[in-house]
Design an enzyme around this catalytic site. Structure first.
Site, PDB file in Angstrom:
ATOM      1  N   LYS A   1       0.847  -1.201   0.000  1.00 38.71           N
ATOM      2  CA  LYS A   1       0.000   0.000   0.000  1.00 38.71           C
ATOM      3  C   LYS A   1       0.878   1.245   0.000  1.00 38.71           C
ATOM      4  O   LYS A   1       2.067   1.200   0.375  1.00 38.71           O
ATOM      5  CB  LYS A   1      -0.933   0.038   1.221  1.00 38.71           C
TER       6      LYS A   1
ATOM      7  N   SER B   1       0.710  -6.472   5.419  1.00 36.98           N
ATOM      8  CA  SER B   1       0.020  -7.176   4.346  1.00 36.98           C
ATOM      9  C   SER B   1       0.237  -8.676   4.474  1.00 36.98           C
ATOM     10  O   SER B   1      -0.706  -9.471   4.377  1.00 36.98           O
ATOM     11  CB  SER B   1       0.538  -6.671   2.996  1.00 36.98           C
TER      12      SER B   1
ATOM     13  N   ASP C   1      -1.772  -1.205  10.784  1.00 38.61           N
ATOM     14  CA  ASP C   1      -2.025  -1.266   9.334  1.00 38.61           C
ATOM     15  C   ASP C   1      -2.656  -2.581   8.881  1.00 38.61           C
ATOM     16  O   ASP C   1      -3.072  -2.705   7.730  1.00 38.61           O
ATOM     17  CB  ASP C   1      -0.703  -1.114   8.552  1.00 38.61           C
TER      18      ASP C   1
HETATM   19  O1  C5P Z   1       0.866  -0.817  15.033  1.00 39.09           O
HETATM   20  P1  C5P Z   1       2.290  -0.868  14.565  1.00 39.09           P
HETATM   21  O2  C5P Z   1       3.094  -1.865  15.327  1.00 39.09           O
HETATM   22  O3  C5P Z   1       2.427  -1.027  13.097  1.00 39.09           O
HETATM   23  O4  C5P Z   1       2.915   0.565  14.888  1.00 39.09           O
HETATM   24  C1  C5P Z   1       4.294   0.765  14.983  1.00 39.09           C
HETATM   25  C2  C5P Z   1       4.567   1.982  15.868  1.00 39.09           C
HETATM   26  O5  C5P Z   1       4.131   3.175  15.196  1.00 39.09           O
HETATM   27  C3  C5P Z   1       3.834   1.975  17.185  1.00 39.09           C
HETATM   28  O6  C5P Z   1       4.567   1.326  18.162  1.00 39.09           O
HETATM   29  C4  C5P Z   1       3.693   3.459  17.493  1.00 39.09           C
HETATM   30  O7  C5P Z   1       4.875   3.948  18.063  1.00 39.09           O
HETATM   31  C5  C5P Z   1       3.569   4.085  16.117  1.00 39.09           C
HETATM   32  N1  C5P Z   1       2.171   4.382  15.727  1.00 39.09           N
HETATM   33  C6  C5P Z   1       1.528   5.463  16.331  1.00 39.09           C
HETATM   34  N2  C5P Z   1       0.234   5.751  15.975  1.00 39.09           N
HETATM   35  C7  C5P Z   1      -0.412   5.030  15.024  1.00 39.09           C
HETATM   36  C8  C5P Z   1       0.242   3.932  14.389  1.00 39.09           C
HETATM   37  C9  C5P Z   1       1.538   3.649  14.765  1.00 39.09           C
HETATM   38  O8  C5P Z   1       2.087   6.144  17.202  1.00 39.09           O
HETATM   39  N3  C5P Z   1      -1.661   5.362  14.702  1.00 39.09           N
END
Ligand code: C5P
Length: 315
Positions: free
Chosen positions: A17, A110, A142
């Site tokens: 994406k 993904s 995501d």
């Molecule tokens: O959810 P994911 O593990 O992909 O997110 C990685 C990091 O990105 C999280 O630990 C956080 O620090 C940051 N993040 C955030 N706000 C979001 C998505 C991600 O602060 N909406």
């Protein structure tokens, strides 16, 4: 649609994406950030093979930057589904990586969503899209988007997904500067520059069809871009050159994807995209030329590959 018996093995595409736009609205009590983002799937993809086994979960991937242990998001997706459904079996997951790793293109997320969908079929757990949703959310912000694909609005942590009626159709040129940046570090940096966004309405204008066709793209922007370039000053230097080449060839939008480091251009014309691709390749960049994948195209790919209605077995 009639449902056939579960296949013995599956080989699926796991699409990338880009974020056509991304607004950071504030911080949340859970430590994440409140987002408003416009997701778009493209036809750049990894290939993933799934072979059920008796007991263990194993990931095999030749790419040096992809872990094969339990830190791999596909591994975690398999384990999450197995626990939740109390499934006894295992699976061997073979990942052929083409999506740049840690590039803001959602490759790992993904792969995780594809794993949930594939194993829900192979293991016969029959949760379907609705049932897989909570598992997807726990795996990463995501991941839920990749249960839908196409042009979609992401709210909350980016995990509350609203597929849009307006599906973007365009050519994309995606450049991988080969300089991974940490998503967490970029988000941490953005806090310092966070300004109240009450008046921000670019994604709403795009979504509401206030602006039509080509006119719509220039209003979009990625609030993480500045923070990502501050986080990686060496990236900032190459991004200027990439941006110039994309704009010179007529990109309607040139932007960082997610927290980076991939940088992409959107074109309404295949020839312009081809020229931008050639110009960037000649400057020594790793470049992917691809097309958008609509909600229907993404959905049809699943329906076909899984051999039954993609919503799952509860129909
Ligand atoms: O959810 P994911 O593990 O992909 O997110 C990685 C990091 O990105 C999280 O630990 C956080 O620090 C940051 N993040 C955030 N706000 C979001 C998505 C991600 O602060 N909406």
């Amino acid at each position: 649609m009639t449902r056939t018996r579960a296949p013995r093995e599956l080989r699926l595409r796991s699409y990338a994406k880009v974020n056509l736009g991304l607004e950071v609205l504030g911080t949340r009590a859970d430590g994440y950030h409140e987002l408003r983002t416009l997701f778009q799937t493209v036809d750049l993809h990894d290939d993933i093979g799934f072979r059920p086994t008796r007991k263990d979960i194993a990931v095999v991937c030749a790419h040096p930057a992809v872990p094969e242990d339990e830190t791999n998001l596909a591994w975690r997706a398999a384990e999450a589904l197995r626990r939740y459904t109390k499934t006894a079996g295992g699976v061997e997951i073979h990942i052929e990586k083409r999506i740049p790793v840690a590039g803001g293109l959602g490759g790992g997320s993904s792969n995780a969503a594809v794993t949930l969908l594939a194993l829900d079929r192979l293991w016969g757990t029959r949760l379907g899209i609705d049932g897989l949703q909570p598992l997807a959310r726990r795996l990463g912000a995501d991941v839920p988007y990749f249960l839908f694909g196409g042009t979609a609005l992401g709210l909350a942590r980016g995990d509350e997904i609203y597929p849009l009626r307006r599906q973007v159709k365009a050519h994309l040129v995606i450049v991988d500067p080969g300089r991974p940046v940490s998503t967490a570090a970029v988000f941490a940096r953005v806090d310092a520059s966070l300004t109240p966004r009450e008046n921000s309405n670019t994604i709403f204008r795009f979504v509401s069809r206030d602006l039509e066709g080509k006119e719509a793209f220039p209003v979009l922007a990625n609030d993480l871009e500045r923070a990502a370039l501050e986080e990686a000053p060496d990236l900032a230097r190459v991004v200027g050159r990439i941006r110039d080449a994309l704009v010179r060839e007529g990109a309607l939008l040139a932007s960082l994807s997610g927290s980076g480091s991939s940088y992409f251009g959107v074109f309404d014309d295949a020839e312009r995209a081809r020229r931008a691709h050639a110009a960037l390749v000649s400057r020594g960049f790793a470049v992917h030329r691809c097309r958008t994948l609509s909600l229907d195209q993404y959905r049809n790919a699943w329906t076909h590959a899984l051999g039954y209605d993609w919503r799952g077995a509860r129909k």
